[in-house]
Design an enzyme around this catalytic site. Structure first.
Site, mmCIF file in Angstrom:
data_model
loop_
_atom_site.group_PDB
_atom_site.id
_atom_site.type_symbol
_atom_site.label_atom_id
_atom_site.label_comp_id
_atom_site.label_asym_id
_atom_site.label_seq_id
_atom_site.Cartn_x
_atom_site.Cartn_y
_atom_site.Cartn_z
ATOM 1 N N CYS A 1 0.841 -1.207 0.000
ATOM 2 C CA CYS A 1 0.000 0.000 0.000
ATOM 3 C C CYS A 1 0.874 1.253 0.000
ATOM 4 O O CYS A 1 1.342 1.685 -1.030
ATOM 5 C CB CYS A 1 -0.926 -0.008 1.208
ATOM 6 S SG CYS A 1 -2.157 -1.293 1.202
ATOM 7 N N GLU B 1 3.396 1.487 2.523
ATOM 8 C CA GLU B 1 4.626 1.169 3.247
ATOM 9 C C GLU B 1 5.828 1.302 2.325
ATOM 10 O O GLU B 1 5.699 1.243 1.103
ATOM 11 C CB GLU B 1 4.558 -0.227 3.860
ATOM 12 C CG GLU B 1 4.251 -1.331 2.904
ATOM 13 C CD GLU B 1 2.779 -1.720 2.860
ATOM 14 O OE1 GLU B 1 2.474 -2.913 2.821
ATOM 15 O OE2 GLU B 1 1.936 -0.814 2.851
#
Length: 801
Positions: A434, A436
């Site tokens: 996502c 990160e």
């Protein structure tokens, strides 16, 4: 024709074929791994894992689609999801007859496949990762898992992933280099040292897996040649012959052309998905490591922009063929069957220059043409990002499928360096999954993606003297009940006591999952392709990576802040009602005239996060800082075993967890009723941000973003009309630049879709087969989402520029 042009006819046909494919449950892998585990039960786990992957790659079904230029399939048919019994089998058997009846993320399964799974299930009794993970949890921590306060199901029912391996090294050097380095290290071992004996098992496993990859690739090479022999169309025949040549070469030998590089990249990426069902396996900085091949082929006229674009769209279509089935309880945390396969473009080079190149533009173009939920496209933003490239990014945003997301170089790079990452590595980071981030090829598993901690529920337990108000179970000692508190300082003391204790339990649960993964599974190929596993003779779970920082995920950030602000202002400052009256209204879910009036005051008169109001924003920061201070104290299971780091940081990339965690949370002091979704990521609660996007950016910027290295997920929603004019698109660019340049924003992404469209899609799904929305840090087809998740997206605030 769209701004980015259209898919070629065959890629269009391929896309249609995939969209029409029925998502089936595939049992081939489950049967093959069960056979292999049974045959090799006496061997060390790492060797057992290598041999089972070998068995799968040598015996699974393979096929080459009529319209494809690159080969490789994950399951017996495209969009089918394999079962991975070594991770968990109980939910599979329990839900066999429910897959087709789900409210969202529906899968289909034949009766014959059900029979196969029921036959092999007894073999896995008390042998799975989930069995080991749950058995290892101390009772005092297990209760947090069982009550859903700390959610870690994904950690013990699937592999890790959340990683990008060293694709650049694979393309440049080929697997032959990894084999030769492994053989050299193996010869140097003194096997009288038991530690080296264990390393020898790992090295033997790498050699087995590399040979299995070669065999797998050659199976496709032979199939392509066989198909070419039967092909009557001269052009397709030549393509199949070329495909066979390439597959006989890569990924074992270095790639030399763009086509070879794309095929090699896909083959490795695919096999990593077959080895383990961990999601967020990402491609890294593709525009950087693929560009030399593209540039050289252009120069020698082996390729042109059109043919390169077609190869990239082909890669995205193949990426979309991969699918994953989760238990229903876990599915609700990852609505839309996302795989989070992230591609990163832009940013800066390691010598701090703008990294945008012609392939960066081509990747934007190809993703726009394909318009699918996969891959997950991220742009690394920095102050020197060219205006022309930003304009192209906004053109992709306008297409309305939630991409690209933007991550800030200025915040992320400095945050990494502060934590001990070498500067040259920090400048080479990529998005993972996502929002990160990690250094591709050098970072261990789950840079973000450990357990989920429900902040609003934690606050309610703090107010209830350490007792879960819904189950009545006492979880820890509190500092008293909210009804008896006489000052807001007591509330904050209660929050601090509880959140520190809950954080400690989340780390215990994480460690139980990690120890189980280390004992029960070992991802050999993934480890071999990550520095410095071969040099150290350690797989990723044993400490083989150069860096190993991880993050838990905190859910309901905005609800926590809004609740604290409401308590402080409405109870202790304005004295609109007493602590007892507020608590009773929460217990009664604001039902009844008296409690409804209290709810109205909480909603209408208390400050709300997302409006650039220091009262609430700084209060939220104070509460979050307590968690951050606590999580910094702890270490993961790889600490002291080799990697730099081995520690924790915060993260708000809570995917769709806000919906199920809200469903299990009673009414909260911000006025939210029981069962309603929590706020997602670090975004404001629905309809509470009333001062426009700039105010939202300012509120988010007050969070301690340098400490939330696990990702500061911010979703924004605008209507298509908002970006219809050139001047409005330029406004958005200016807004994004201000957010990153002046406010030190970490991340932002956009849903460009109107509320009316979403409502109509709920009523008439057959008219909206291609409607894609941004759920959290990923996109998904709207129609595959559960109604509860759809409603959550519909209710998000529509911003005006």
């Amino acid at each position: 024709m769209s701004h980015f042009g259209e898919l070629t006819k065959r890629m269009h046909n391929f896309r249609e074929e995939l969209l029409n494919a029925k998502p089936m449950v595939c049992v081939e892998r489950a049967k093959l791994i069960t056979d292999s585990y049974s045959e090799h039960a006496d061997k060390p786990m790492v060797l057992r894992r290598a041999l089972c992957l070998e068995n799968i790659l040598e015996n699974m079904s393979i096929f080459i689609e009529d319209d494809t230029l690159i080969a490789g399939n994950q399951a017996s048919s495209n969009r089918s999801a394999p079962i991975f019994p070594e991770y968990a089998m109980d939910w599979v058997i329990d839900e066999l007859d429910e897959f087709e009846k789900r409210d969202g993320d529906v899968f289909y399964i034949t009766e014959k496949s059900k029979e196969v799974l029921r036959e092999i299930a007894p073999f896995w009794d008390h042998k799975t990762l989930k069995d080991r993970g749950l058995a290892g949890m101390p009772a005092e921590s297990r209760v947090f898992y069982d009550l859903g306060i700390i959610k870690a199901e994904g950690n013990i029912t699937s592999g890790d992933a959340h990683i990008a391996v060293n694709y650049e090294k694979v393309l440049k050097l080929g697997l032959i280099n990894f084999k030769e380095r492994t053989e050299k290290k193996m010869k140097e071992l003194d096997l009288t040292d038991y530690r080296n004996l264990k390393k020898s098992y790992f090295y033997r496993s790498i050699l087995i897996v590399i040979e299995a990859v070669v065999v797998f690739s050659k199976r496709y090479a032979d199939l392509a040649l066989k198909m070419a022999g039967k092909e009557t169309d001269a052009s397709r025949k030549a393509e199949l012959v070329e495909m066979s040549r390439i597959l006989n070469k890569v990924p074992y030998y270095p790639a030399e052309t763009f086509h070879e590089a794309v095929q090699s990249l896909w083959m490795i990426h695919l096999i990593l998905q077959i080895e383990s069902n961990g999601h967020s396996l990402s491609y890294g900085r593709m525009d950087q490591y693929l560009y030399p091949f593209y540039k050289e082929d252009l120069k020698s006229n082996k390729i042109n922009e059109a043919s390169a674009t077609e190869l990239l769209t082909n890669l995205w279509l193949k990426t979309f063929t991969i699918n994953k089935i989760r238990s229903w309880s876990h599915t609700r945390f990852s609505a839309g069957s996302p795989l989070y396969q992230n591609v990163t473009v832009g940013g800066q080079t390691v010598d701090k220059k703008d990294a945008v190149n012609p392939l960066s533009y081509l990747i934007l173009k190809s993703v726009a043409q394909t318009k699918l939920p996969q891959p997950n496209l991220t742009v690394r933003y920095h102050r020197g990002l060219p205006d022309d490239f930003m304009k192209e990014c906004i053109e992709v945003v306008r297409l309305g499928f939630g991409m690209p997301a933007f991550n800030s170089d200025e915040v992320i790079i400095s945050s990494f360096i502060e934590k001990g990452v070498a500067e040259k590595d920090a400048y080479n980071y990529s998005a993972i999954g996502c929002v990160e981030v990690a250094v591709p090829g050098k970072w261990g598993y789950r840079c973000t993606g450990m357990s989920f901690l429900n902040f609003p529920k934690s606050l309610l337990i703090a107010l209830n003297n350490g007792v879960d108000p819904e189950s009545g179970i006492k979880l820890c000692e509190g500092v008293g009940h909210f009804k008896d508190m006489t000052s807001f300082e007591e509330v904050m003391k209660a929050w601090e006591k509880i959140i520190r204790e809950f954080t400690r339990h989340s780390v215990i649960i994480d460690s139980c999952a990690d120890l189980a993964l280390e004992e029960v599974t070992a991802d050999v190929l993934c480890s071999a392709l990550t520095d410095d596993c071969i040099e150290r003779g350690l797989n990723l779970k044993e400490g083989g990576a150069v860096y190993d920082f991880i993050s838990d995920l905190q859910v309901g950030i905005a609800n926590l802040g809004d609740s604290l602000a409401a308590i402080k202002k409405c109870v202790f400052e304005d004295k609109n009602f007493t602590p007892a009256q507020l608590w009773d209204s929460l217990i009664n879910n604001f039902e009844g005239e008296e409690y409804k009036k209290i709810q109205e005051i909480l909603v209408d008169e208390a400050p709300k996060y997302g409006n650039d109001d220091d009262y609430i924003d700084l209060l939220l920061k104070e509460a979050y800082d307590i968690y951050i201070d606590e999580i910094k104290k702890y270490k993961n299971t790889r600490y002291g075993r080799g990697p730099i780091g081995g520690t924790y940081y915060a993260g708000t990339s809570s995917i769709s967890a806000n919906v199920p965690q809200g469903a299990g949370t009673m009414a909260t002091p911000d006025g939210r009723k029981a069962g309603e979704p929590l706020a997602e990521g670090c975004s404001p609660s629905h309809a509470m941000d009333k001062n426009g996007p700039t105010a939202v950016f300012k509120s988010v910027s007050k969070l301690p973003t340098h400490d939330i290295t696990g990702g500061v997920l911010l979703n924004q929603k605008v209507t298509p009309q908002m970006l219809a004019k050139e001047e409005d698109r330029m406004k958005l660019i200016a807004l994004i630049r201000t957010f990153f340049n002046r406010l030190e924003g970490f991340h932002v992404q956009y849903n460009v879709v109107s509320r009316d469209t979403l409502l109509d899609a709920q009523k008439n799904p057959e008219k909206y087969r291609d409607l894609i929305v941004r759920v959290a840090g990923y996109s998904a087809f709207f129609n595959v989402l559960s109604k509860q998740t759809q409603d959550d997206i519909i209710e998000r605030t529509e911003q005006a520029l």
